[in-house]
Design a protein around this motif. Sequence first.
Motif, PDB file in Angstrom:
ATOM      1  N   ALA A 113       0.825  -1.210   0.000  1.00 13.91           N
ATOM      2  CA  ALA A 113       0.000   0.000   0.000  1.00 13.91           C
ATOM      3  C   ALA A 113       0.858   1.260   0.000  1.00 13.91           C
ATOM      4  CB  ALA A 113      -0.923  -0.002   1.222  1.00 13.91           C
ATOM      5  N   LEU A 114       2.058   1.184   0.579  1.00 12.51           N
ATOM      6  CA  LEU A 114       2.960   2.331   0.596  1.00 12.51           C
ATOM      7  C   LEU A 114       3.311   2.790  -0.811  1.00 12.51           C
ATOM      8  CD1 LEU A 114       4.824   4.250   2.224  1.00 12.51           C
ATOM      9  CD2 LEU A 114       6.574   2.445   2.149  1.00 12.51           C
ATOM     10  N   ARG A 115       3.292   1.869  -1.767  1.00 15.45           N
ATOM     11  CA  ARG A 115       3.669   2.207  -3.143  1.00 15.45           C
ATOM     12  C   ARG A 115       2.682   3.152  -3.823  1.00 15.45           C
ATOM     13  NH1 ARG A 115       5.520  -3.863  -5.163  1.00 15.45           N
ATOM     14  NH2 ARG A 115       6.930  -4.268  -3.399  1.00 15.45           N
ATOM     15  N   ASP A 116       1.519   3.344  -3.220  1.00 15.01           N
ATOM     16  CA  ASP A 116       0.547   4.292  -3.758  1.00 15.01           C
ATOM     17  C   ASP A 116       0.869   5.726  -3.354  1.00 15.01           C
ATOM     18  OD1 ASP A 116      -0.934   2.268  -4.960  1.00 15.01           O
ATOM     19  OD2 ASP A 116      -2.155   1.952  -3.158  1.00 15.01           O
ATOM     20  N   HIS A 117       1.933   5.906  -2.566  1.00 14.46           N
ATOM     21  CA  HIS A 117       2.254   7.231  -2.033  1.00 14.46           C
ATOM     22  C   HIS A 117       3.586   7.732  -2.574  1.00 14.46           C
ATOM     23  CE1 HIS A 117      -1.067   7.134   0.874  1.00 14.46           C
ATOM     24  NE2 HIS A 117      -0.808   5.839   0.930  1.00 14.46           N
ATOM     25  N   ALA A 118       3.694   9.059  -2.664  1.00 13.20           N
ATOM     26  CA  ALA A 118       4.930   9.706  -3.097  1.00 13.20           C
ATOM     27  C   ALA A 118       5.429  10.611  -1.978  1.00 13.20           C
ATOM     28  CB  ALA A 118       4.695  10.519  -4.363  1.00 13.20           C
ATOM     29  N   TYR A 119       6.591  11.192  -2.179  1.00 13.53           N
ATOM     30  CA  TYR A 119       7.113  12.159  -1.213  1.00 13.53           C
ATOM     31  C   TYR A 119       6.198  13.374  -1.179  1.00 13.53           C
ATOM     32  CZ  TYR A 119       9.120  13.582  -5.718  1.00 13.53           C
ATOM     33  OH  TYR A 119       9.290  13.908  -7.039  1.00 13.53           O
ATOM     34  N   GLU A 120       6.413  14.245  -0.188  1.00 11.73           N
ATOM     35  CA  GLU A 120       5.550  15.402  -0.036  1.00 11.73           C
ATOM     36  C   GLU A 120       5.759  16.401  -1.180  1.00 11.73           C
ATOM     37  OE1 GLU A 120       6.149  17.053   3.838  1.00 11.73           O
ATOM     38  OE2 GLU A 120       5.117  15.396   4.836  1.00 11.73           O
ATOM     39  N   PRO A 121       4.708  17.107  -1.595  1.00 17.85           N
ATOM     40  CA  PRO A 121       4.821  18.073  -2.691  1.00 17.85           C
ATOM     41  C   PRO A 121       5.399  19.403  -2.202  1.00 17.85           C
ATOM     42  CG  PRO A 121       2.560  17.986  -1.911  1.00 17.85           C
ATOM     43  CD  PRO A 121       3.308  16.940  -1.140  1.00 17.85           C
ATOM     44  N   ASP A 122       6.676  19.364  -1.786  1.00 15.85           N
ATOM     45  CA  ASP A 122       7.328  20.571  -1.258  1.00 15.85           C
ATOM     46  C   ASP A 122       8.692  20.795  -1.914  1.00 15.85           C
ATOM     47  OD1 ASP A 122       8.575  18.359  -0.138  1.00 15.85           O
ATOM     48  OD2 ASP A 122       8.860  19.287   1.823  1.00 15.85           O
ATOM     49  N   PRO A 123       8.740  20.825  -3.272  1.00 15.52           N
ATOM     50  CA  PRO A 123      10.027  21.033  -3.927  1.00 15.52           C
ATOM     51  C   PRO A 123      10.644  22.372  -3.485  1.00 15.52           C
ATOM     52  CG  PRO A 123       8.232  21.435  -5.466  1.00 15.52           C
ATOM     53  CD  PRO A 123       7.619  20.838  -4.213  1.00 15.52           C
ATOM     54  N   PRO A 124      11.964  22.463  -3.424  1.00  6.91           N
ATOM     55  CA  PRO A 124      12.924  21.462  -3.915  1.00  6.91           C
ATOM     56  C   PRO A 124      13.310  20.393  -2.896  1.00  6.91           C
ATOM     57  CG  PRO A 124      14.103  23.402  -3.225  1.00  6.91           C
ATOM     58  CD  PRO A 124      12.639  23.714  -3.011  1.00  6.91           C
ATOM     59  N   ILE A 125      12.738  20.432  -1.674  1.00 11.34           N
ATOM     60  CA  ILE A 125      13.178  19.487  -0.653  1.00 11.34           C
ATOM     61  C   ILE A 125      12.691  18.069  -0.942  1.00 11.34           C
ATOM     62  CG2 ILE A 125      13.035  18.876   1.792  1.00 11.34           C
ATOM     63  CD1 ILE A 125      12.884  21.828   2.439  1.00 11.34           C
ATOM     64  N   ARG A 126      11.385  17.926  -1.256  1.00 14.75           N
ATOM     65  CA  ARG A 126      10.781  16.608  -1.470  1.00 14.75           C
ATOM     66  C   ARG A 126      10.900  15.751  -0.202  1.00 14.75           C
ATOM     67  NH1 ARG A 126      13.418  18.034  -6.200  1.00 14.75           N
ATOM     68  NH2 ARG A 126      12.072  18.177  -8.039  1.00 14.75           N
ATOM     69  N   THR A 127      10.260  16.217   0.857  1.00 14.91           N
ATOM     70  CA  THR A 127      10.303  15.536   2.152  1.00 14.91           C
ATOM     71  C   THR A 127       9.745  14.126   2.047  1.00 14.91           C
ATOM     72  OG1 THR A 127      10.074  17.633   3.338  1.00 14.91           O
ATOM     73  CG2 THR A 127       9.485  15.608   4.539  1.00 14.91           C
ATOM     74  N   PRO A 128      10.452  13.118   2.548  1.00 16.52           N
ATOM     75  CA  PRO A 128       9.918  11.757   2.526  1.00 16.52           C
ATOM     76  C   PRO A 128       8.663  11.633   3.393  1.00 16.52           C
ATOM     77  CG  PRO A 128      12.287  11.733   2.906  1.00 16.52           C
ATOM     78  CD  PRO A 128      11.838  13.159   3.051  1.00 16.52           C
ATOM     79  N   ARG A 129       7.757  10.788   2.967  1.00 12.65           N
ATOM     80  CA  ARG A 129       6.635  10.383   3.818  1.00 12.65           C
ATOM     81  C   ARG A 129       7.069   9.109   4.537  1.00 12.65           C
ATOM     82  NH1 ARG A 129       1.968  13.263   2.786  1.00 12.65           N
ATOM     83  NH2 ARG A 129       1.835  14.268   0.735  1.00 12.65           N
ATOM     84  N   ILE A 130       7.074   9.147   5.866  1.00 13.84           N
ATOM     85  CA  ILE A 130       7.532   8.021   6.672  1.00 13.84           C
ATOM     86  C   ILE A 130       6.352   7.406   7.417  1.00 13.84           C
ATOM     87  CG2 ILE A 130       9.876   8.908   6.886  1.00 13.84           C
ATOM     88  CD1 ILE A 130       9.144   9.895   9.708  1.00 13.84           C
ATOM     89  N   PHE A 131       6.451   6.114   7.725  1.00 16.74           N
ATOM     90  CA  PHE A 131       5.379   5.480   8.488  1.00 16.74           C
ATOM     91  C   PHE A 131       5.887   4.198   9.134  1.00 16.74           C
ATOM     92  CE2 PHE A 131       4.895   1.963   5.667  1.00 16.74           C
ATOM     93  CZ  PHE A 131       4.015   1.070   6.266  1.00 16.74           C
ATOM     94  N   ALA A 132       5.124   3.735  10.127  1.00 12.55           N
ATOM     95  CA  ALA A 132       5.373   2.431  10.735  1.00 12.55           C
ATOM     96  C   ALA A 132       4.042   1.838  11.170  1.00 12.55           C
ATOM     97  CB  ALA A 132       6.304   2.542  11.948  1.00 12.55           C
ATOM     98  N   THR A 133       3.981   0.520  11.220  1.00 17.83           N
ATOM     99  CA  THR A 133       2.800  -0.174  11.710  1.00 17.83           C
ATOM    100  C   THR A 133       3.227  -1.450  12.410  1.00 17.83           C
ATOM    101  OG1 THR A 133       0.591  -1.013  11.115  1.00 17.83           O
ATOM    102  CG2 THR A 133       2.397  -1.542   9.613  1.00 17.83           C
ATOM    103  N   ALA A 134       2.389  -1.920  13.309  1.00 19.88           N
ATOM    104  CA  ALA A 134       2.610  -3.201  13.988  1.00 19.88           C
ATOM    105  C   ALA A 134       1.319  -3.605  14.667  1.00 19.88           C
ATOM    106  CB  ALA A 134       3.728  -3.106  15.029  1.00 19.88           C
ATOM    107  N   SER A 135       1.204  -4.878  14.971  1.00 22.40           N
ATOM    108  CA  SER A 135       0.117  -5.341  15.824  1.00 22.40           C
ATOM    109  C   SER A 135       0.432  -4.935  17.257  1.00 22.40           C
ATOM    110  CB  SER A 135      -0.028  -6.861  15.725  1.00 22.40           C
ATOM    111  OG  SER A 135      -0.366  -7.241  14.401  1.00 22.40           O
ATOM    112  N   THR A 136      -0.583  -4.842  18.082  1.00 31.68           N
ATOM    113  CA  THR A 136      -0.369  -4.374  19.448  1.00 31.68           C
ATOM    114  C   THR A 136       0.399  -5.373  20.311  1.00 31.68           C
ATOM    115  OG1 THR A 136      -2.601  -5.164  19.999  1.00 31.68           O
ATOM    116  CG2 THR A 136      -2.355  -2.825  19.470  1.00 31.68           C
ATOM    117  N   ASP A 137       0.596  -6.598  19.820  1.00 37.83           N
ATOM    118  CA  ASP A 137       1.455  -7.538  20.540  1.00 37.83           C
ATOM    119  C   ASP A 137       2.914  -7.433  20.092  1.00 37.83           C
ATOM    120  OD1 ASP A 137       1.405  -8.700  18.047  1.00 37.83           O
ATOM    121  OD2 ASP A 137       0.584 -10.623  18.704  1.00 37.83           O
ATOM    122  N   GLY A 138       3.205  -6.444  19.260  1.00 41.68           N
ATOM    123  CA  GLY A 138       4.576  -6.198  18.836  1.00 41.68           C
ATOM    124  C   GLY A 138       5.051  -7.032  17.671  1.00 41.68           C
TER     125      GLY A 138
END
Length: 224
Positions: free
Chosen positions: A103-128
């Motif tokens: 699903a991450l592949r549907d996303h691009a970096y932020e539209p803030d040229p010239p920096i192009r800030t990465p979009r970062i994320f994390a996920t996990a189940s609540t049991d780690g």
Amino acid sequence: MRSLEKAAGSAGYPGRGLVIGRDEDGVGFIAYWLTGRTAASQQRRLVVREWEIVVEDVSGGPKDDLRHYTAAVRGGDWVVVGNGTQVSELATARRAGNDLQLALRDHAYEPDPPIRTPRIFATASTDGTGVVVGSARAVPGAEELVQHPSLFLEELPPATAVTVRTYAGTAAQVVVDGMPEVVSCQGSWKSVAGIWDVLAPSLRVGLFVVPLDAPGFADDAVVR
């Protein structure tokens, strides 16, 4: 492995960063922090609610999706955390049972040229278990293209975490990052809030740390 504190404090201006891991006692946690170099970026706060944590404006100005967004969402047995509007969209994908590395592949970096800030994320189940940390960042030297580095761990051992941040340079010379890194994590999950102390005081905006197994974010969150 570097320690979490060394990784978080190794850049003069890390932008936004997150970490997901287990403390020495095996307690799972997530943390997220914001720094800002402009007046607009400084005028924000973290608002902790039962099922989400939101980055809000405190200036009274208009909403800006690049600075004001839902930073964490909790489902029944999972969490998603990140630095922008992709958090809500990835949470929707998680509810649908989708693979978030895909699903991450549907996303691009932020539209803030010239920096192009990465979009970062994390996920996990609540049991780690089922830990995914990744980003959408520009390809160095071919910035019109997007790459999606991500890291999957079926389960994190105690005293281990994965972290990712948006920048690796200084406030005067911003360098994009977005590459996940496995780090060591000493102490209890609450001690992760010590990241606050390694961030430049003039740039600090906010930080939260919450255990994965808490009934809701508002029950045990540590907020700066």
